[in-house]
Design an enzyme around this catalytic site. Structure first.
Site, PDB file in Angstrom:
ATOM      1  N   HIS A 289       6.010   7.973 120.739  1.00 26.78           N
ATOM      2  CA  HIS A 289       6.571   9.293 121.410  1.00 26.78           C
ATOM      3  C   HIS A 289       7.626   8.781 122.283  1.00 26.78           C
ATOM      4  O   HIS A 289       8.010   7.870 122.547  1.00 26.78           O
ATOM      5  CB  HIS A 289       5.671   9.931 122.140  1.00 26.78           C
ATOM      6  N   CYS A 290       8.526   9.963 122.724  1.00 26.01           N
ATOM      7  CA  CYS A 290       9.523   9.920 123.580  1.00 26.01           C
ATOM      8  C   CYS A 290       9.326  11.278 124.151  1.00 26.01           C
ATOM      9  O   CYS A 290       8.184  11.988 124.279  1.00 26.01           O
ATOM     10  CB  CYS A 290      10.954   9.742 122.970  1.00 26.01           C
ATOM     11  N   HIS A 291      10.351  11.886 124.866  1.00 26.81           N
ATOM     12  CA  HIS A 291      10.121  13.101 125.626  1.00 26.81           C
ATOM     13  C   HIS A 291       9.882  14.225 124.537  1.00 26.81           C
ATOM     14  O   HIS A 291       9.059  15.147 124.666  1.00 26.81           O
ATOM     15  CB  HIS A 291      11.375  13.570 126.459  1.00 26.81           C
TER      16      HIS A 291
END
Length: 199
Positions: free
Chosen positions: A140-142
């Site tokens: 994941h990231c933002h």
């Protein structure tokens, strides 16, 4: 000479029965043109309708919310989390304590000039180890479209022997992603190193 890529799915048949074979032509020998053509291909991807989507068997791309939803993490039985939005100020997230989740954090900026390629091998090794042992991985990231997608595409190239075009085709049908142009150039370079597809 134009380099033509023929995409034939390398996904396990039981996971990929519904996907038709298709021919995708992208000239990766010209990075500027290739970035434009890859973006056009990526824009045909699936609209994001959930916080996390399975893009390869037991491998998910998601956003920050998917990584912080403890109930959902437990329900889905994630065993590993790779964060491409890690911050050294925060350290390893405490929310994973007691969940039997192995965490890896990469402090990366979603910026054209950030060298994400320095993380390709370590991220691919982490994902590969987890999946090889029957684990379930959330990357994941933002927002779950650029940094995390870039690391997953690199994993598919490094560990599953997919070309960049094949990796993009496999991922975009499960989650709409769009790595920034700097990341796309780095992935094109990796494709060239692995498959000799650019000058």
């Amino acid at each position: 000479m134009k380099k033509v890529k023929l995409y034939t799915s390398k996904l396990p048949a039981s996971w990929n029965d519904e996907r038709p074979h298709r021919k995708v032509e992208i000239d990766l020998s010209s990075p500027g043109l290739a970035v434009f053509e890859l973006e056009k291909l990526l824009f045909t991807g699936r609209v994001i309708i959930s916080h996390a989507d399975e893009v390869w068997p037991r491998l998910y791309i998601g956003d920050q919310q998917s990584a912080e939803n403890v109930s959902d993490l437990s329900t889905r039985r994630f065993t590993h989390i790779l964060s491409a939005a890690h911050s050294d100020r925060q350290g390893q997230p405490q929310i994973y304590e007691g969940l039997n989740i192995t965490y890896m954090g990469i402090e990366a900026r979603d910026a054209y000039d950030y060298d994400m390629s320095i993380n390709f091998q370590a991220a691919a090794d982490f994902i590969h180890r987890a999946l090889s042992r029957g684990g379930k991985v959330l990357v994941h990231c933002h927002v779950g479209v650029s940094r995390s997608a870039t690391l997953v595409l690199a994993y598919l190239m490094l560990k599953q022997n997919l070309t960049l075009v094949e990796a993009v085709c496999a991922v975009k049908d499960k989650r709409g992603v769009i790595p920034n142009r700097g990341f796309l150039r780095q992935l094109i370079k990796l494709d060239g190193q692995l498959f000799g597809s650019h000058r």
